[in-house]
Structure formats: structure tokens, C-alpha cells
Design a protein around this motif. Structure first.
Motif, PDB file in Angstrom:
ATOM      1  N   ASP A  15       0.826  -1.214   0.000  1.00 27.36           N
ATOM      2  CA  ASP A  15       0.000   0.000   0.000  1.00 27.36           C
ATOM      3  C   ASP A  15       0.856   1.258   0.000  1.00 27.36           C
ATOM      4  O   ASP A  15       0.464   2.283  -0.560  1.00 27.36           O
ATOM      5  CB  ASP A  15      -0.935   0.005   1.214  1.00 27.36           C
ATOM      6  N   SER A  67       1.624   1.809  -3.730  1.00 30.12           N
ATOM      7  CA  SER A  67       0.487   2.278  -4.527  1.00 30.12           C
ATOM      8  C   SER A  67       0.019   3.656  -4.067  1.00 30.12           C
ATOM      9  O   SER A  67      -0.341   4.509  -4.891  1.00 30.12           O
ATOM     10  CB  SER A  67      -0.662   1.271  -4.497  1.00 30.12           C
ATOM     11  N   GLY A  77      -1.489  -3.583  -7.885  1.00 34.44           N
ATOM     12  CA  GLY A  77      -1.767  -2.420  -7.047  1.00 34.44           C
ATOM     13  C   GLY A  77      -1.118  -1.159  -7.578  1.00 34.44           C
ATOM     14  O   GLY A  77      -1.746  -0.090  -7.628  1.00 34.44           O
ATOM     15  N   LEU A 105      -3.031  -0.061 -10.759  1.00 37.25           N
ATOM     16  CA  LEU A 105      -4.317   0.569 -10.461  1.00 37.25           C
ATOM     17  C   LEU A 105      -4.147   1.989  -9.937  1.00 37.25           C
ATOM     18  O   LEU A 105      -5.015   2.842 -10.123  1.00 37.25           O
ATOM     19  CB  LEU A 105      -5.082  -0.266  -9.424  1.00 37.25           C
ATOM     20  N   TYR A 165      -5.383 -11.469 -10.499  1.00 37.91           N
ATOM     21  CA  TYR A 165      -5.035 -11.170  -9.100  1.00 37.91           C
ATOM     22  C   TYR A 165      -5.565 -12.336  -8.265  1.00 37.91           C
ATOM     23  O   TYR A 165      -6.663 -12.274  -7.727  1.00 37.91           O
ATOM     24  CB  TYR A 165      -5.718  -9.858  -8.711  1.00 37.91           C
ATOM     25  N   ASP A 223      -6.402  -1.649  -2.965  1.00 41.04           N
ATOM     26  CA  ASP A 223      -6.614  -2.202  -4.304  1.00 41.04           C
ATOM     27  C   ASP A 223      -8.086  -2.430  -4.667  1.00 41.04           C
ATOM     28  O   ASP A 223      -8.503  -2.069  -5.776  1.00 41.04           O
ATOM     29  CB  ASP A 223      -5.833  -3.507  -4.473  1.00 41.04           C
ATOM     30  N   ARG A 282      -9.854   0.871  -5.675  1.00 41.44           N
ATOM     31  CA  ARG A 282      -9.390   1.412  -6.950  1.00 41.44           C
ATOM     32  C   ARG A 282      -9.890   0.544  -8.108  1.00 41.44           C
ATOM     33  O   ARG A 282     -10.260   1.068  -9.163  1.00 41.44           O
ATOM     34  CB  ARG A 282      -7.862   1.500  -6.957  1.00 41.44           C
TER      35      ARG A 282
END
Length: 204
Positions: A76, A79, A103, A106, A121, A134, A137
């Protein structure tokens, strides 16, 4: 070999995942390098994220999967760093993108992909939850039902379907992906930093 190549081209930074012999499977060190490079490029008008070889990324490295990486917050962090960049971010997908590597894709503003690329995924099969940012998004791009097809049914989505669903914005031959990304970047590269960030804020 450097696992993430950094190329500064004027007001644009290109980050290349560089483990082609391992299908660019990501490790904790690679994720940290992408995160730190994106943060360091905060003054750039454009960031392009791509991969070396025929695959953008096969997801998490198998050896790394035996550590605490599957549940690490670093996914995270990567991303969110991309999403927070005030300039234009483009994923130039030279090939398939899988697993947690999705991630960072996106989180980009735009996505151009090779015509042969696939997207999947497989968190349901692997027993991991997707990284926190994720699903939201993904849903924003394709809607809840299609997000469930990817995350819960584990479907592999073709490039044509990704384009139709809004996951990819352009398709082209693999050897033209960076050319297409450069075309997408032209308007932003000719604008001021404040103009780029202002439009991005208005879109949300």
C-alpha cells in the motif's frame, strides 16, 4: 543487476522493473525502491512505470512469499505513493500484470498495455487478502461485479476485455508501449506543474 532502473528524461521519470529472468516478480527491496523513487520524483511532471522483458510483473516473488511480505504494508505504501504523485502517472504494461503488482498499476492515472497482456489477481486461490487500497481502486475502474470476477472468481482478463472494461486505456504492439506512453505524456510535459496538479485535483 539493479532490480529497478531509474531513468530521468527531462521532466519525466521512467521506472523499470528489471528482473526479466524472473518475470519481474517483486521482492520487498524492489517495492521499497519503487516507493522511494516515486517519492523522490515528486517534482516531476510525469512518472512512467514499466517492466523489462515480456512480462510487466508476475506478482510476488515465490521466495519472498515465504516471508511476511504477503501482508506487509509496503504494498500500500507503493500504490499510495503513486496515487499521491501530483503529476501524471502512466503504467506502460509491456506484458501481463499479476497479483500484488496490480496495485501499483491501479494507482496510476493512465494505463497502456501490450495487446498480448493479461491481468489477474489470484488472492482467493492463494489465501491472501488483497492490499487495502486495491479493491476500491479496482471497483472505481470496473464496477463491483467485475471487481469480484477478478478478486473472487480469480478470472484472467484479456487485454481486449481490460480495454472494454476501462482497466486499460490503450492497446498496442508490445514494442510500441513506451511510444504510446510518451504520446500520453506530451500534454502534461508541455504544461506547468500547477496546471497538471490542478486538473488532477479537480478530477479527484
Amino acid at each position: 543487476m539493479v532490480d529497478v532502473l531509474i531513468s530521468e528524461q527531462g521532466d519525466m521519470t521512467v521506472l523499470t522493473l528489471n528482473r526479466p529472468d524472473k518475470a519481474n516478480a517483486v521482492t520487498a527491496d524492489m517495492l521499497a525502491a519503487v516507493r522511494d523513487s516515486v517519492r523522490a520524483a515528486s517534482g516531476q511532471k510525469v512518472i512512467v512505470l514499466t517492466g523489462a522483458g515480456k512480462v510487466f510483473s508476475a506478482g510476488m516473488d515465490l521466495e519472498a512469499a515465504k516471508t511476511d511480505l504477503p501482508t506487509s504494508p509496503i504494498w500500500d505504501e507503493v500504490s499510495n505513493a503513486i496515487a499521491a504523485h501530483p503529476g501524471l502517472t502512466i503504467a506502460a504494461l509491456n506484458g501481463t500484470v499479476a497479483g500484488g503488482a496490480l496495485g501499483m498499476v491501479l494507482a496510476c492515472d493512465l494505463r497502456v498495455a501490450a495487446e498480448t497482456a493479461k491481468l489477474f489477481y489470484p488472492v482467493m486461490r492463494l489465501g491472501f487478502l488483497p492490499q487495502p487500497a486495491d479493491p476500491g481502486r479496482l471497483r472505481a475502474l470496473v464496477g463491483p461485479a467485475r471487481a469480484k470476477r477478478i478478486l473472487m472468481a480469480g478470472e484472467k482478463i484479456t487485454a481486449d476485455d481490460c480495454l472494454a472494461w476501462g482497466l486499460f486505456d490503450r492497446l498496442c504492439p508490445a514494442d510500441q508501449v513506451m511510444n504510446q506512453a510518451n504520446e500520453m505524456a506530451e500534454a502534461a510535459l508541455g504544461a506547468s506543474h500547477s496546471h497538471i496538479s490542478g486538473i488532477k485535483r479537480l478530477i479527484g
